[in-house]
Enzyme design. Structure first.
Site, short mmCIF file in Angstrom:
data_model
loop_
_atom_site.label_atom_id
_atom_site.label_comp_id
_atom_site.label_asym_id
_atom_site.label_seq_id
_atom_site.Cartn_x
_atom_site.Cartn_y
_atom_site.Cartn_z
N VAL A 25 19.27 42.22 -23.81
CA VAL A 25 19.17 43.37 -24.40
C VAL A 25 20.63 43.97 -24.63
O VAL A 25 20.77 44.88 -25.63
CB VAL A 25 18.23 44.39 -23.54
CG1 VAL A 25 18.50 45.97 -24.33
CG2 VAL A 25 16.82 44.03 -23.75
N TYR A 26 21.34 44.01 -23.59
CA TYR A 26 22.68 44.45 -23.79
C TYR A 26 23.64 43.93 -25.02
O TYR A 26 24.16 44.58 -25.92
CB TYR A 26 23.42 43.98 -22.55
CG TYR A 26 25.23 44.44 -22.50
CD1 TYR A 26 25.62 45.51 -22.56
CD2 TYR A 26 25.96 43.18 -22.69
CE1 TYR A 26 26.96 45.75 -22.61
CE2 TYR A 26 27.26 43.29 -22.57
CZ TYR A 26 27.96 44.69 -22.86
OH TYR A 26 29.30 44.77 -23.13
N ALA A 27 23.52 42.48 -25.02
CA ALA A 27 23.97 41.98 -26.05
C ALA A 27 23.37 42.26 -27.66
O ALA A 27 24.06 42.62 -28.63
CB ALA A 27 24.07 40.35 -25.88
#
Length: 337
Positions: free
Chosen positions: A152-154
């Site tokens: 999700v960060y990426a």
């Protein structure tokens, strides 16, 4: 002298960048929410050091707080905005995905709106090597496809790159996104591996080594990252109609003043070599807890930084022993504090 607004100014990279800009005589307004993702006292120490320097002012609030952000931006009237504030951490995104959507995407939208209204000369936004995701081709080039994020960060960082492109196209907002690679150094984040490794080695407690140590990373000294960003500030991408010749391998959008630039160390280092270097500098052996690969992790990262060098004349190349020695010197003092 320029007026530069930095979001995430109490963070690891923001602190180093603000300090360099202030030392060069610029006025800097820091904007940071001092969230408790890691030790708030460390963030407060960083901000306190900046507040002791002439030319620094600060607002302590979240980028999700659009009213406060807009007021701070209007009062300061920046020439340049450098957007670093984000919910960091690849693994944390596995358990707290909502915070990444709220901070990284919605917060970045708020910053883009502010930059549009203030008509800044240049908006620079921190992205990440994580956007390359499952790309097997190395080293990573800015023009490579990055369509398969693994966390999700990426995904939020890649989404912000796309959102920024739309703002650059629709409103002529000059935007540079810099993708950084495994940054380390003094005043770093306690949640990062090298920081946790140093603490555990000195305490004689085990360190978790994922994929049984078979990982490679493009470790980048924070001083090199900051130097790269500083050199990109005056190089705002121009609109397509105003361009002359472009440099080889440029990532400039064909329809917008938008560019993405890698900032790494042009090399990949085996994780076990990193640990051995840290052991040597600390004078102690690590106790290894070998673990399987973490979900969302990648076996290797490696930046091609030739575009950065062609644009700025700067090539990051701090060797690992030199960069880690700076961190160890700082950490020994910090750990005693």
């Amino acid at each position: 002298m320029q007026r530069i607004l930095i979001t995430g100014s109490a963070g690891f990279i923001g602190f180093h960048l603000a300090r360099q800009l202030l030392a060069a005589g610029h006025r800097v307004h820091g904007y940071d929410g001092l969230t408790p993702y890691y030790d708030v006292a460390l963030k407060e120490k960083r901000h306190a050091m900046l507040k002791a320097m002439p030319g620094f002012t600060a607002t302590e609030a979240l980028v999700e707080d659009v009213e406060t952000l807009d007021r701070a931006g209007a009062d300061f009237a920046p020439d340049v905005i450098i957007h670093l504030a984000a919910q960091a951490g690849v693994r944390y995104s596995l358990t707290h995905p909502r915070s990444y959507i709220e901070t990284n995407f919605t917060g970045s939208f708020n910053v883009l709106e502010l930059a549009k209204r203030q008509k800044v000369r240049h908006l620079l936004i921190a992205s990440t090597s994580s956007v390359y995701g499952a790309n097997p081709e190395m080293p990573f080039h800015e023009t490579d496809r990055a369509d398969h994020p693994l966390t999700v960060y990426a995904a939020t960082k890649k989404a912000v790159e796309g959102l920024a492109h739309s703002y650059a196209h629709l409103w002529g907002l000059p935007v540079t996104l810099f993708r950084f690679f495994t940054v380390y150094g003094a005043w770093g984040r306690p949640d990062l591996a090298y920081f946790k490794f140093a603490k555990a080695i000195l305490q004689g407690t085990p360190i978790d080594v994922y994929n049984h140590g078979e990982l490679w990373r493009d470790f980048t000294a924070v001083e090199d990252l900051v130097e790269g960003v500083l050199r990109l500030i005056p190089l705002a991408p121009s609109a397509p109609s105003a361009r002359g010749a472009t440099v080889e391998g440029d990532s400039l959008s064909p329809i917008a003043p938008w560019r993405v630039v890698n900032i790494g160390n042009n090399d990949k280092i085996h994780l076990m070599d990193f640990i051995r270097t840290l052991e040597t500098l600390l004078g102690r052996k690590a106790v290894l807890n070998l673990m399987p690969m973490q979900p969302g992790d990648v076996p290797a990262t490696w930046a091609d930084c030739s575009l950065l060098e062609r644009l700025t004349g700067f090539k990051p190349e701090t060797d690992l022993a030199t960069g880690l020695a700076r961190f160890v010197d700082w950490y020994r003092d910090y750990a005693r504090a």
